[in-house]
Design an enzyme around this catalytic site. Structure first.
Site, short mmCIF file in Angstrom:
data_model
loop_
_atom_site.label_atom_id
_atom_site.label_comp_id
_atom_site.label_asym_id
_atom_site.label_seq_id
_atom_site.Cartn_x
_atom_site.Cartn_y
_atom_site.Cartn_z
CB SER A 127 -0.87 -0.02 1.26
OG SER A 127 -1.40 1.26 1.51
CD GLU A 129 -2.19 5.19 4.37
OE1 GLU A 129 -1.45 5.62 5.26
OE2 GLU A 129 -3.09 5.87 3.84
CE1 TYR A 151 -4.18 -1.74 5.13
CE2 TYR A 151 -3.00 0.21 4.37
CZ TYR A 151 -3.69 -0.95 4.10
OH TYR A 151 -3.88 -1.34 2.79
P1 NAP Z 1 -11.14 -5.71 1.14
O1 NAP Z 1 -12.28 -5.49 0.19
O2 NAP Z 1 -11.25 -5.15 2.51
O3 NAP Z 1 -10.91 -7.29 1.25
C1 NAP Z 1 -10.12 -7.85 2.26
C2 NAP Z 1 -10.14 -9.36 2.11
O4 NAP Z 1 -9.32 -9.95 3.12
C3 NAP Z 1 -11.56 -9.97 2.26
O5 NAP Z 1 -11.73 -10.98 1.29
C4 NAP Z 1 -11.49 -10.58 3.66
O6 NAP Z 1 -12.35 -11.68 3.83
C5 NAP Z 1 -10.03 -11.05 3.67
N1 NAP Z 1 -9.56 -11.36 5.03
C6 NAP Z 1 -9.57 -10.54 6.10
N2 NAP Z 1 -9.07 -11.20 7.17
C7 NAP Z 1 -8.74 -12.46 6.75
C8 NAP Z 1 -8.19 -13.62 7.39
N3 NAP Z 1 -7.86 -13.62 8.70
N4 NAP Z 1 -7.98 -14.73 6.66
C9 NAP Z 1 -8.31 -14.76 5.35
N5 NAP Z 1 -8.85 -13.69 4.69
C10 NAP Z 1 -9.05 -12.56 5.39
O7 NAP Z 1 -9.78 -5.16 0.52
P2 NAP Z 1 -9.44 -4.74 -1.01
O8 NAP Z 1 -9.85 -3.32 -1.21
O9 NAP Z 1 -9.91 -5.78 -1.94
O10 NAP Z 1 -7.84 -4.72 -0.96
C11 NAP Z 1 -7.09 -5.89 -1.22
C12 NAP Z 1 -5.71 -5.75 -0.61
O11 NAP Z 1 -5.07 -4.60 -1.16
C13 NAP Z 1 -5.72 -5.55 0.91
O12 NAP Z 1 -4.63 -6.25 1.47
C14 NAP Z 1 -5.53 -4.06 1.06
O13 NAP Z 1 -4.93 -3.74 2.31
C15 NAP Z 1 -4.63 -3.75 -0.12
N6 NAP Z 1 -4.75 -2.37 -0.58
C16 NAP Z 1 -5.96 -1.91 -0.99
C17 NAP Z 1 -6.07 -0.60 -1.41
C18 NAP Z 1 -7.40 -0.04 -1.89
O14 NAP Z 1 -7.49 1.16 -2.10
N7 NAP Z 1 -8.41 -0.87 -2.09
C19 NAP Z 1 -4.95 0.24 -1.46
C20 NAP Z 1 -3.72 -0.28 -1.04
C21 NAP Z 1 -3.62 -1.59 -0.61
P3 NAP Z 1 -13.86 -11.55 4.45
O15 NAP Z 1 -14.78 -11.42 3.27
O16 NAP Z 1 -14.03 -12.82 5.19
O17 NAP Z 1 -13.88 -10.34 5.35
#
Ligand code: NAP
Length: 323
Positions: A127, A129, A151
């Site tokens: 990220s 961040e 984070y």
């Molecule tokens: P998201 O919609 O919040 O999805 C998070 C995923 O992680 C969900 O499928 C969740 O499953 C799963 N998860 C959480 N805890 C878990 C555990 N203990 N074991 C297995 N799975 C678990 O995030 P996103 O926006 O798709 O982002 C994907 C990744 O990119 C993340 O790592 C995020 O930090 C990173 N990122 C995102 C952004 C952005 O702007 N979107 C920017 C920078 C980095 P559940 O459905 O069970 O909750």
């Protein structure tokens, strides 16, 4: 048929990446928690032939034994690690859980991959961040990590460990240093979704007003569909590397509000209230990315513009609320 394994398949990026990989002819395996709303998420994915190439496995990043067994059984060529506690604000409320999942969860996964007979190619969703309060604008791959929230600290640790496993242990392991990316699948706790859903709810008479923090905050916002395309490209290269994925342009929160409310046919000034108590700790910052390396080496560039994205999010919110 190539096989991919995705952690975080039920999240925003998991949705778009799954669609992309299925369209490319992959067999896709995803890790889901027992608590996930699997049925709902699965029904959102492709139907028909592509659906038969999608396999969901119960597990948890906190449970390395089941994760190891699943990965041994599936034997993927590519692993996309998207799972995590992805909310910056929430990481102040639960710093220990955020570190455990995002930092140590990534190491647990890397340790399993390292022991597999044929270690798959590995993508880690890092990220912007990690740059925290950066000394330079825009940021690129070599910009020092100065995270300013739990984070960002957890992501910085995980990102550096991916580099260690690549350089010291020879794994094909990549970091995508992702700037904010949104879509109709964005979680409801994130500001863009809060605004688009709020505008839709006010239009339909389900909500009276929308309360927001700092409207002047700027973000480098792209679309999740573009960013997941880059994740796939990163694992198709001759050598593993890290890439900043960003649009290079920032927009104010107020611009999100203006586009969303105009899409809903409303004058935002009549419905939005500012609450200083909602301003996030550690702001303001100048997080804006330089994706020149991804452009040159991967041939990648974001295609979906800011206004088009906010319009799509608001239109989808209106359709979903009306359904
Ligand atoms: P998201 O919609 O919040 O999805 C998070 C995923 O992680 C969900 O499928 C969740 O499953 C799963 N998860 C959480 N805890 C878990 C555990 N203990 N074991 C297995 N799975 C678990 O995030 P996103 O926006 O798709 O982002 C994907 C990744 O990119 C993340 O790592 C995020 O930090 C990173 N990122 C995102 C952004 C952005 O702007 N979107 C920017 C920078 C980095 P559940 O459905 O069970 O909750």
């Amino acid at each position: 048929m190539p096989k991919a394994f995705i952690t975080g398949i039920t999240g925003q990026d998991g949705f778009y990446l799954t669609r992309l990989l299925l369209s490319q002819g992959y067999e896709v395996h995803g890790l889901v928690r027992r608590s996930s709303s699997v049925t709902r998420e699965r029904s959102r994915l492709e139907s028909g032939e592509a659906d038969r190439r999608l396999h969901l496995h119960y597990g948890d990043l906190d449970d390395p034994t089941s994760l190891r067994r699943t990965l041994l059984t599936v034997g993927p060529q590519e692993v996309y690690h998207l799972a995590g506690q992805s909310h910056v604000g929430l990481s102040f409320e639960m710093p220990e859980a955020t570190s455990n999942l995002t930092a140590l969860g990534t190491v647990r996964l890397l340790e399993i991959l390292r022991d597999l007979p044929e270690p798959p190619r590995f993508f880690h969703a890092s990220s912007s961040e990690v740059f925290g309060q950066p000394a330079t604008v825009p940021q690129e791959e070599a910009t020092p990590f100065v995270p300013v929230n739990p984070y960002g600290c957890a992501k910085a640790f995980a990102t550096q460990m991916v580099r260690v496993y690549r350089t010291a242990l020879g794994l094909y392991a990549c970091n995508g240093i992702l700037y904010n990316h949104e879509s109709p699948r964005r979680g409801e706790g994130f500001v863009t979704q809060k605004i688009c859903r709020g505008a839709a709810a006010i239009k339909l008479g389900r909500q009276q007003e929308l309360v927001l923090g700092d409207l002047d905050q700027r973000r480098d916002w792209g679309h999740a569909r573009d960013y997941t395309q880059a994740m796939w490209l990163m694992l198709q290269q001759k050598e593993a590397d890290d890439y900043v994925l960003a649009t290079g342009q920032t927009h104010r929160v107020e611009e999100v509000v203006a586009v969303a409310f105009a899409t809903a046919g409303l004058d935002w000034r009549r419905h939005v209230r500012h609450d200083p108590g909602l301003v996030r700790r550690g702001e303001p910052r100048q997080l804006v990315g330089n994706a020149a390396k991804a452009r040159q080496r991967l041939g990648w560039q974001p295609r979906i513009g800011f206004e088009e994205m906010i319009r799509e999010m608001t239109t989808t919110a209106l359709e979903e609320l009306e359904a």
